[in-house]
Scaffold this active site. Structure first.
Site, short mmCIF file in Angstrom:
data_model
loop_
_atom_site.label_atom_id
_atom_site.label_comp_id
_atom_site.label_asym_id
_atom_site.label_seq_id
_atom_site.Cartn_x
_atom_site.Cartn_y
_atom_site.Cartn_z
CE LYS A 53 36.69 71.83 32.46
NZ LYS A 53 36.13 70.70 31.68
CD GLN A 97 33.71 68.18 32.81
OE1 GLN A 97 33.90 69.26 32.25
NE2 GLN A 97 34.71 67.44 33.24
CG ASP A 120 35.88 69.63 25.63
OD1 ASP A 120 36.83 69.92 26.37
OD2 ASP A 120 34.77 69.23 26.04
N1 GUN Z 1 36.27 65.18 31.44
C1 GUN Z 1 37.57 65.00 31.73
N2 GUN Z 1 38.33 65.78 30.94
C2 GUN Z 1 37.50 66.47 30.14
C3 GUN Z 1 37.69 67.43 29.12
O1 GUN Z 1 38.81 67.81 28.75
N3 GUN Z 1 36.56 67.91 28.53
C4 GUN Z 1 35.33 67.49 28.89
N4 GUN Z 1 34.29 68.01 28.24
N5 GUN Z 1 35.10 66.59 29.82
C5 GUN Z 1 36.20 66.09 30.45
#
Ligand code: GUN
Length: 289
Positions: A53, A97, A120
């Protein structure tokens, strides 16, 4: 009958288009949108996702800051960091995350994020807006699936869509997005009776359960579009290495009309959509002054 092979819905070209559009939008803002990425601990998958990311954000001209905190970080310390980033006008988007270590209450953390920075789309205010048909910031993986379908010109309105999986990250928001786009939506899950009978009804089948090869060819209507959101790490590859595989059995390619590969399908769309959400957040914050 002659054997057919499903059209491959590759993620990278669709992601490249979304990233290019996102970069152009970012350039129209007075300052580059700034994404804060927070992770706790050393889970290899989470470290790899956050790294991806961060790298992509910079590639499209965003600012990105990673806060890599120790596994032992207390909930109060994490909430204090979130409060600081919420209050910082120089931060436009904020992502923590998941999953978090067991001693941290995930819900308390997600609720603490300023909904305007919640790239998110997990805050209840954004979840509610999505289900009310007035989406604000929308969860990245399902929004990425919608962008992928649009990129390949696949119809959604009027289609019978079946989602297998009801997670907060994928299944539920996927249902809301498809409903908002005028599909007829069914959500199947671990307690669904005769899953195959349900999935065979689908023109558009979305697999988001996290079980390798759960969907087999007998569960798919011939010609259906199949989107595989599963990312399962399975052992038993060459030299005992783990490999990535989806929720869809490879033989489904002989039945489906179109199919996303794993890896290289939905995955790249998730990151591209996160950066699009970050630009959306920055645009709205600028408009609000
Ligand atoms: N862990 C797995 N998928 C995601 C996501 O879309 N966002 C976040 N913050 N953590 C994740």
């Amino acid at each position: 009958m002659t054997a057919t092979t499903a059209r491959v819905l590759a993620g990278p070209p669709a992601a490249a288009a979304l990233l290019a559009e996102t970069a152009a939008r970012a350039r129209r803002l007075p300052t580059p949108p700034h994404l804060a990425l927070v992770r706790l601990g050393e889970d290899p998958a989470s470290m790899s996702y956050v790294r991806g990311k961060d790298r992509k954000a910079r590639e499209v001209g965003l600012r990105s800051t990673v806060y890599a905190l120790p596994e032992t970080t207390s909930q109060d310390e994490l909430l204090a960091l979130i409060a600081r980033l919420n209050a910082d006008d120089g931060v436009n988007g904020l992502l923590v995350q998941l999953p978090l270590p067991a001693h941290v209450d995930e819900e308390a953390v997600l609720h603490a994020i300023d909904p305007r920075k919640d790239v998110d789309g997990f805050h209840p205010a954004n979840v509610g807006a999505l289900w009310a048909g007035r989406p604000t910031l929308t969860p990245c993986t399902p929004a990425g699936v919608m962008a992928l379908l649009a990129h390949y010109g696949l119809p959604v309105a009027g289609q019978r869509a079946v989602i297998v999986g009801r997670s907060h990250i994928v299944g539920r928001p996927m249902a809301a997005l498809l409903l908002n786009a005028d599909a007829t939506v069914t959500v199947a899950h671990s307690r669904t009776r005769d899953l195959a009978a349900v999935t065979r009804e689908a023109d558009l089948l979305i697999a988001a359960v996290g079980r390798a090869h759960l969907l087999t060819p007998d569960m798919v209507k011939p010609g259906a579009t199949v989107v595989d959101v599963g990312i399962n790490r399975v052992s038993g590859g060459p030299e005992g290495k783990t490999s990535l595989t989806g929720d869809v059995h490879p033989d489904v390619a002989a039945v489906a009309g179109a199919l996303t590969p794993v890896p290289g399908g939905v995955g790249p769309m998730t990151i591209a959509q996160l950066l699009a959400n970050t630009v959306t957040a920055a645009e709205r914050q600028q408009a609000e002054g």
